[in-house]
Design an enzyme around this catalytic site. Sequence first.
Site, PDB file in Angstrom:
ATOM      1  N   ASP A 214      10.119 -17.002  39.744  1.00  0.00           N
ATOM      2  CA  ASP A 214      10.661 -16.358  38.560  1.00  0.00           C
ATOM      3  C   ASP A 214      10.985 -14.894  38.811  1.00  0.00           C
ATOM      4  O   ASP A 214      10.204 -14.158  39.414  1.00  0.00           O
ATOM      5  CB  ASP A 214       9.659 -16.466  37.401  1.00  0.00           C
ATOM      6  CG  ASP A 214       9.425 -17.905  37.007  1.00  0.00           C
ATOM      7  OD1 ASP A 214      10.409 -18.570  36.648  1.00  0.00           O
ATOM      8  OD2 ASP A 214       8.271 -18.367  37.068  1.00  0.00           O
TER       9      ASP A 214
ATOM     10  N   TYR B 208      17.252 -30.852  39.726  1.00  0.00           N
ATOM     11  CA  TYR B 208      17.562 -29.476  39.343  1.00  0.00           C
ATOM     12  C   TYR B 208      18.048 -28.751  40.596  1.00  0.00           C
ATOM     13  O   TYR B 208      17.280 -28.501  41.514  1.00  0.00           O
ATOM     14  CB  TYR B 208      16.290 -28.836  38.791  1.00  0.00           C
ATOM     15  CG  TYR B 208      16.413 -27.449  38.201  1.00  0.00           C
ATOM     16  CD1 TYR B 208      17.108 -26.426  38.837  1.00  0.00           C
ATOM     17  CD2 TYR B 208      15.771 -27.146  37.004  1.00  0.00           C
ATOM     18  CE1 TYR B 208      17.189 -25.155  38.287  1.00  0.00           C
ATOM     19  CE2 TYR B 208      15.834 -25.869  36.440  1.00  0.00           C
ATOM     20  CZ  TYR B 208      16.549 -24.889  37.106  1.00  0.00           C
ATOM     21  OH  TYR B 208      16.612 -23.627  36.568  1.00  0.00           O
TER      22      TYR B 208
ATOM     23  N   GLU C 135      13.734 -26.848  28.447  1.00  0.00           N
ATOM     24  CA  GLU C 135      12.745 -26.601  29.495  1.00  0.00           C
ATOM     25  C   GLU C 135      11.817 -25.500  28.994  1.00  0.00           C
ATOM     26  O   GLU C 135      12.249 -24.373  28.742  1.00  0.00           O
ATOM     27  CB  GLU C 135      13.421 -26.189  30.802  1.00  0.00           C
ATOM     28  CG  GLU C 135      14.138 -27.346  31.483  1.00  0.00           C
ATOM     29  CD  GLU C 135      14.854 -26.934  32.761  1.00  0.00           C
ATOM     30  OE1 GLU C 135      14.769 -25.745  33.140  1.00  0.00           O
ATOM     31  OE2 GLU C 135      15.508 -27.789  33.376  1.00  0.00           O
TER      32      GLU C 135
END
Length: 225
Positions: free
Chosen positions: A60, A175, A49
């Site tokens: 993030d 995911y 990824e």
Amino acid sequence: MSRIEKVFADLAGQKRKALIPYFTAGDPHPSMTVGLMHAAVAGGADVIELGVPFSDPMADGPVIQRAIERALVHGVGLRQVLGMVATFRETNKVTPIVLMGYANPIEAMGTESFVSAARASGVDGIIVVDYPPEECASLASLLRANQLDLIFLIAPTTTDERIQQIAGLATGYVYYVSLRGVTGAAHLDLDEVQARLAKVREKTDLPIGVGFGIRDGATARAIGQ
């Protein structure tokens, strides 16, 4: 069969889990990214990824935020990342590459132009953190027509109905975000992950990747069980 499908089929035959590392393209320097991709494969990566730098990340944590900032200082954006993938593909035709990032750079390039360029460079799939499934039907169709996978995030708070909606659009794998919070947070509850994965499995036959709270080898081994 796509590269992603083949990897997971081969791993299933070996009764082995996939190792899918993430790192930000362009960090610590753009000249190092392709070499890091090859090193990741040599170190056991089954899928990579590759993070696309963007100035306003929302999912993030501080480590990846700093990596993004360093990459942006060097002028690395979506087009440069696609160029890195194309260079990687000159010598590696096997390892799947998934771009992970945000909608803005794709919208700025134009969806059709991006999909065409991604396919030409050798990208296999994309994860776009801020593309909700309610707005992804046309993108999913375009990607599918170009043999690219659209990989969705499923959170601990995602409802059963929404998981079902995602399962109808997703390809490649899904995911599962293993915790509430940003990447790198420490509060991972393995029992909750196990229970939630069982719920996701009820809705899809796709492979399920687990991320966000995988901080080290010990955590990866525990999740792999």
